[in-house]
Design an enzyme around this catalytic site. Structure first.
Site, PDB file in Angstrom:
ATOM      1  CE1 TYR A  87      -5.922  18.281  -4.896  1.00  0.00           C
ATOM      2  CE2 TYR A  87      -4.858  16.505  -6.122  1.00  0.00           C
ATOM      3  CZ  TYR A  87      -5.495  17.730  -6.100  1.00  0.00           C
ATOM      4  OH  TYR A  87      -5.720  18.390  -7.285  1.00  0.00           O
ATOM      5  N   GLY A  88      -4.105  14.920   0.680  1.00  0.00           N
ATOM      6  CA  GLY A  88      -3.991  13.752   1.556  1.00  0.00           C
ATOM      7  C   GLY A  88      -5.208  13.411   2.396  1.00  0.00           C
ATOM      8  CG  ASP A 109       1.204  16.768  -6.742  1.00  0.00           C
ATOM      9  OD1 ASP A 109       0.442  15.919  -6.243  1.00  0.00           O
ATOM     10  OD2 ASP A 109       2.137  17.283  -6.089  1.00  0.00           O
ATOM     11  CB  SER A 110      -2.105  18.489  -4.125  1.00  0.00           C
ATOM     12  OG  SER A 110      -0.848  18.101  -3.592  1.00  0.00           O
ATOM     13  CB  CYS A 128       3.556  11.254  -1.055  1.00  0.00           C
ATOM     14  SG  CYS A 128       3.146  13.011  -1.211  1.00  0.00           S
ATOM     15  CB  THR A 129       4.866  13.216  -6.344  1.00  0.00           C
ATOM     16  OG1 THR A 129       3.673  13.968  -6.046  1.00  0.00           O
ATOM     17  CG2 THR A 129       4.514  12.034  -7.217  1.00  0.00           C
ATOM     18  CG  HIS A 130       4.448  17.101  -2.021  1.00  0.00           C
ATOM     19  ND1 HIS A 130       3.306  16.739  -2.684  1.00  0.00           N
ATOM     20  CD2 HIS A 130       4.454  18.461  -2.006  1.00  0.00           C
ATOM     21  CE1 HIS A 130       2.644  17.827  -3.060  1.00  0.00           C
ATOM     22  NE2 HIS A 130       3.325  18.890  -2.661  1.00  0.00           N
ATOM     23  CB  CYS A 132      -0.930  13.358  -7.378  1.00  0.00           C
ATOM     24  SG  CYS A 132      -1.780  13.480  -5.804  1.00  0.00           S
ATOM     25  CG  ASN A 133       1.988   8.126  -4.937  1.00  0.00           C
ATOM     26  OD1 ASN A 133       2.301   6.978  -5.174  1.00  0.00           O
ATOM     27  ND2 ASN A 133       2.834   9.124  -5.118  1.00  0.00           N
ATOM     28  CB  THR A 134      -3.430  11.564  -2.816  1.00  0.00           C
ATOM     29  OG1 THR A 134      -2.278  11.573  -1.973  1.00  0.00           O
ATOM     30  CG2 THR A 134      -4.687  11.587  -1.987  1.00  0.00           C
TER      31      THR A 134
END
Ligand code: DGL
Length: 242
Positions: free
Chosen positions: A55-56, A23-24, A196-198, A86-88
């Protein structure tokens, strides 16, 4: 610098399978913690790409290049499955990753389907990054369910930064969350999809702002289940640990 972490075992012979997540930043840990409950005996590599976080709003080409570099690192460590936690990165890179690497991938996209199928108000709110909303996957999925529910979207502006700084419950964080989700609530959404995983790390404050009746859709467990299933298949096909 990205930081790479591998879980340690007292007895390496207990390890069953090797899996990688990236992920970012720390967002993907929301998926790893579910996965660890399901397969505690798997060796887990996790890469947080802090140098390029978030990354968004980044150009598609950069996110794609990072996704390829991080996957290469995980594959070189012997990962039998790679989870794009990470969805992005999924939105911008999963097709090219699947073409370039001969390893099974688990990607993530906002869980529009379960929300649209179960919504009573007929309005579903999706929270994600700009990159995720621009991707082909989100456009296709939301078009597919447009007759089941009206899909309203909001970028979780500032959410990733709050989570990365460890500030998940201050009054400033609550204000940041309120600003993003209030329009979704005003539109009548009865489901809020965390795309978003955050964002699962902000669930307590999201619940506080949105109230007790809203359904918060967190895809961490279903994604972890899919990762466990693919790792089992890789073990069955190829034997033990590489
Ligand atoms: N956690 C990531 C996601 O699921 C990335 C967020 C970001 O870096 O902007 O989209």
């Amino acid at each position: 610098m990205e930081r790479e972490v591998r879980n340690k075992y007292a007895d390496e012979s207990q390890v069953r399978g090797t899996i990688g997540f990236f992920d970012s930043g720390i967002g993907g840990v929301s998926v790893v913690r579910e996965f660890r409950r399901l397969r505690p005996e798997a060796a887990v590599y996790y890469i947080a790409d802090w140098e390029h976080c978030p990354y968004g709003g980044k150009p598609e080409s950069l996110v794609r290049e990072r996704a390829h570099d991080l996957t290469r690192m995980l594959v070189s460590r012997g990962c039998q499955v790679v989870v794009v936690a990470c969805n992005t990165a999924t939105a911008l890179a999963i097709d090219s990753l699947r073409t370039a690497f001969d390893v099974p991938f688990v990607g993530m996209e906002p869980a529009v389907k379960p929300a649209a199928m179960h919504s009573k108000s007929g309005v579903v709110g999706i929270l994600a990054t700009e990159g995720t909303f621009h991707g082909r996957l989100f456009k296709e999925t939301s078009a597919r369910f447009a007759d089941r529910a009206r899909i309203v979207t909001a970028v979780g502006r500032g959410f990733v930064e709050r989570v990365e700084s460890g500030d998940v419950d201050s009054t400033q964080t609550e204000a940041v969350v309120r600003e993003a989700i209030q329009p979704l609530l005003d539109a009548g959404a009865d489901h809020l999809v965390l795309g978003c995983t955050h964002y699962p790390f902000l669930k307590t404050v999201i619940r506080k702002v949105a109230g007790p009746d809203i359904v918060i859709v967190d895809p961490s467990l279903p994604v972890a289940l899919r990762a466990a299933e693919l790792l089992d298949q890789a073990l069955a096909a190829g034997g033990g640990r590489p």
